[in-house]
Design a protein around this motif. Structure first.
Motif, PDB file in Angstrom:
ATOM      1  N   ARG A  57      11.033 -38.508  10.438  1.00  0.00           N
ATOM      2  CA  ARG A  57      10.004 -37.494  10.715  1.00  0.00           C
ATOM      3  C   ARG A  57      10.212 -36.247   9.857  1.00  0.00           C
ATOM      4  O   ARG A  57       9.246 -35.633   9.402  1.00  0.00           O
ATOM      5  N   ALA A  58      11.462 -35.880   9.652  1.00  0.00           N
ATOM      6  CA  ALA A  58      11.761 -34.721   8.807  1.00  0.00           C
ATOM      7  C   ALA A  58      11.313 -34.987   7.372  1.00  0.00           C
ATOM      8  O   ALA A  58      10.709 -34.123   6.729  1.00  0.00           O
ATOM      9  N   ASP A  59      11.601 -36.182   6.867  1.00  0.00           N
ATOM     10  CA  ASP A  59      11.153 -36.542   5.516  1.00  0.00           C
ATOM     11  C   ASP A  59       9.633 -36.473   5.418  1.00  0.00           C
ATOM     12  O   ASP A  59       9.082 -35.960   4.446  1.00  0.00           O
ATOM     13  N   ALA A  60       8.937 -36.996   6.446  1.00  0.00           N
ATOM     14  CA  ALA A  60       7.470 -36.966   6.443  1.00  0.00           C
ATOM     15  C   ALA A  60       6.962 -35.527   6.469  1.00  0.00           C
ATOM     16  O   ALA A  60       5.986 -35.195   5.779  1.00  0.00           O
ATOM     17  N   LEU A  61       7.615 -34.673   7.228  1.00  0.00           N
ATOM     18  CA  LEU A  61       7.225 -33.263   7.282  1.00  0.00           C
ATOM     19  C   LEU A  61       7.364 -32.606   5.912  1.00  0.00           C
ATOM     20  O   LEU A  61       6.512 -31.821   5.501  1.00  0.00           O
ATOM     21  N   LEU A  62       8.414 -32.941   5.198  1.00  0.00           N
ATOM     22  CA  LEU A  62       8.676 -32.291   3.917  1.00  0.00           C
ATOM     23  C   LEU A  62       7.742 -32.754   2.800  1.00  0.00           C
ATOM     24  O   LEU A  62       7.608 -32.054   1.794  1.00  0.00           O
ATOM     25  N   VAL A  63       7.087 -33.878   2.963  1.00  0.00           N
ATOM     26  CA  VAL A  63       6.147 -34.321   1.929  1.00  0.00           C
ATOM     27  C   VAL A  63       4.716 -33.898   2.222  1.00  0.00           C
ATOM     28  O   VAL A  63       3.858 -34.009   1.361  1.00  0.00           O
ATOM     29  N   ARG A  64       4.471 -33.398   3.445  1.00  0.00           N
ATOM     30  CA  ARG A  64       3.141 -32.897   3.805  1.00  0.00           C
ATOM     31  C   ARG A  64       2.886 -31.559   3.131  1.00  0.00           C
ATOM     32  O   ARG A  64       3.803 -30.757   2.979  1.00  0.00           O
ATOM     33  N   PRO A  65       1.634 -31.286   2.771  1.00  0.00           N
ATOM     34  CA  PRO A  65       1.313 -29.959   2.234  1.00  0.00           C
ATOM     35  C   PRO A  65       1.531 -28.898   3.310  1.00  0.00           C
ATOM     36  O   PRO A  65       1.221 -29.110   4.471  1.00  0.00           O
ATOM     37  N   VAL A  66       2.078 -27.796   2.910  1.00  0.00           N
ATOM     38  CA  VAL A  66       2.313 -26.680   3.822  1.00  0.00           C
ATOM     39  C   VAL A  66       1.018 -25.891   3.960  1.00  0.00           C
ATOM     40  O   VAL A  66       0.414 -25.523   2.948  1.00  0.00           O
ATOM     41  N   PRO A  67       0.572 -25.625   5.222  1.00  0.00           N
ATOM     42  CA  PRO A  67      -0.659 -24.834   5.389  1.00  0.00           C
ATOM     43  C   PRO A  67      -0.521 -23.481   4.678  1.00  0.00           C
ATOM     44  O   PRO A  67       0.505 -22.818   4.772  1.00  0.00           O
ATOM     45  N   GLY A  68      -1.550 -23.124   3.928  1.00  0.00           N
ATOM     46  CA  GLY A  68      -1.530 -21.851   3.209  1.00  0.00           C
ATOM     47  C   GLY A  68      -0.873 -21.931   1.839  1.00  0.00           C
ATOM     48  O   GLY A  68      -0.832 -20.949   1.110  1.00  0.00           O
ATOM     49  N   SER A  69      -0.333 -23.103   1.486  1.00  0.00           N
ATOM     50  CA  SER A  69       0.295 -23.224   0.167  1.00  0.00           C
ATOM     51  C   SER A  69      -0.777 -23.468  -0.889  1.00  0.00           C
ATOM     52  O   SER A  69      -1.911 -23.798  -0.587  1.00  0.00           O
ATOM     53  N   THR A  70      -0.405 -23.317  -2.123  1.00  0.00           N
ATOM     54  CA  THR A  70      -1.326 -23.520  -3.227  1.00  0.00           C
ATOM     55  C   THR A  70      -1.593 -25.007  -3.388  1.00  0.00           C
ATOM     56  O   THR A  70      -0.654 -25.794  -3.483  1.00  0.00           O
ATOM     57  N   PRO A  71      -2.864 -25.428  -3.388  1.00  0.00           N
ATOM     58  CA  PRO A  71      -3.172 -26.845  -3.573  1.00  0.00           C
ATOM     59  C   PRO A  71      -2.573 -27.348  -4.885  1.00  0.00           C
ATOM     60  O   PRO A  71      -2.571 -26.647  -5.890  1.00  0.00           O
ATOM     61  N   GLY A  72      -2.047 -28.553  -4.818  1.00  0.00           N
ATOM     62  CA  GLY A  72      -1.481 -29.151  -6.020  1.00  0.00           C
ATOM     63  C   GLY A  72      -0.016 -28.812  -6.248  1.00  0.00           C
ATOM     64  O   GLY A  72       0.605 -29.336  -7.142  1.00  0.00           O
ATOM     65  N   ARG A  73       0.541 -27.911  -5.422  1.00  0.00           N
ATOM     66  CA  ARG A  73       1.968 -27.582  -5.566  1.00  0.00           C
ATOM     67  C   ARG A  73       2.777 -28.745  -5.036  1.00  0.00           C
ATOM     68  O   ARG A  73       2.446 -29.349  -4.035  1.00  0.00           O
ATOM     69  N   THR A  74       3.842 -29.035  -5.707  1.00  0.00           N
ATOM     70  CA  THR A  74       4.711 -30.131  -5.304  1.00  0.00           C
ATOM     71  C   THR A  74       5.910 -29.580  -4.556  1.00  0.00           C
ATOM     72  O   THR A  74       6.208 -28.398  -4.638  1.00  0.00           O
TER      73      THR A  74
END
Length: 87
Positions: A57-74
Motif C-alpha cells: 500500500r505504501a508503494d502504491a501511495l508513492l506512485v500516485r500523483p500528489v494532489p496539488g502537484s504539477t501534472p507530469g511530475r515524476t
C-alpha cells in the motif's frame, strides 16, 4: 479518509529496508526492536495488520500523483527514486 504524507511514508520504508538489511547481516536486539516499531508504524499508517500489505500500500501511495502537484511530475522530480521499496 486521511492519506499519509508521502515523505513520511518514504522515510519509514527506507528505515524499514535498512533495518531488514542490518538484521540479515548481523542480528541485533536493538535493531530488532526498531524494526518491530517501524513495521507497526507502517501497518498503522497504511491501515493494515500485515507488513507485506503495508509495504504494498505504501508503494502504491508513492506512485500516485500528489494532489496539488504539477501534472507530469515524476516521483524522481519530487526526490523519490520511482523504485519499489518492497522487501
Amino acid at each position: 479518509m486521511l492519506v499519509p504524507d508521502p515523505k513520511v511514508v518514504r522515510q519509514l520504508l527506507t528505515t524499514y529496508a535498512s533495518l531488514r538489511i542490518a538484521q540479515a547481516e548481523r542480528h541485533s536486539p536493538t535493531a530488532a526492536r526498531e524494526l518491530e516499531d517501524v513495521s507497526y508504524t507502517l501497518c498503522v499508517m497504511m491501515a493494515t495488520s500485515r507488513i507485506d500489505e503495508a509495504i504494498a500500500r505504501a508503494d502504491a501511495l508513492l506512485v500516485r500523483p500528489v494532489p496539488g502537484s504539477t501534472p507530469g511530475r515524476t516521483p524522481e522530480a519530487d526526490g523519490g527514486t520511482g523504485l519499489s521499496l518492497a522487501v
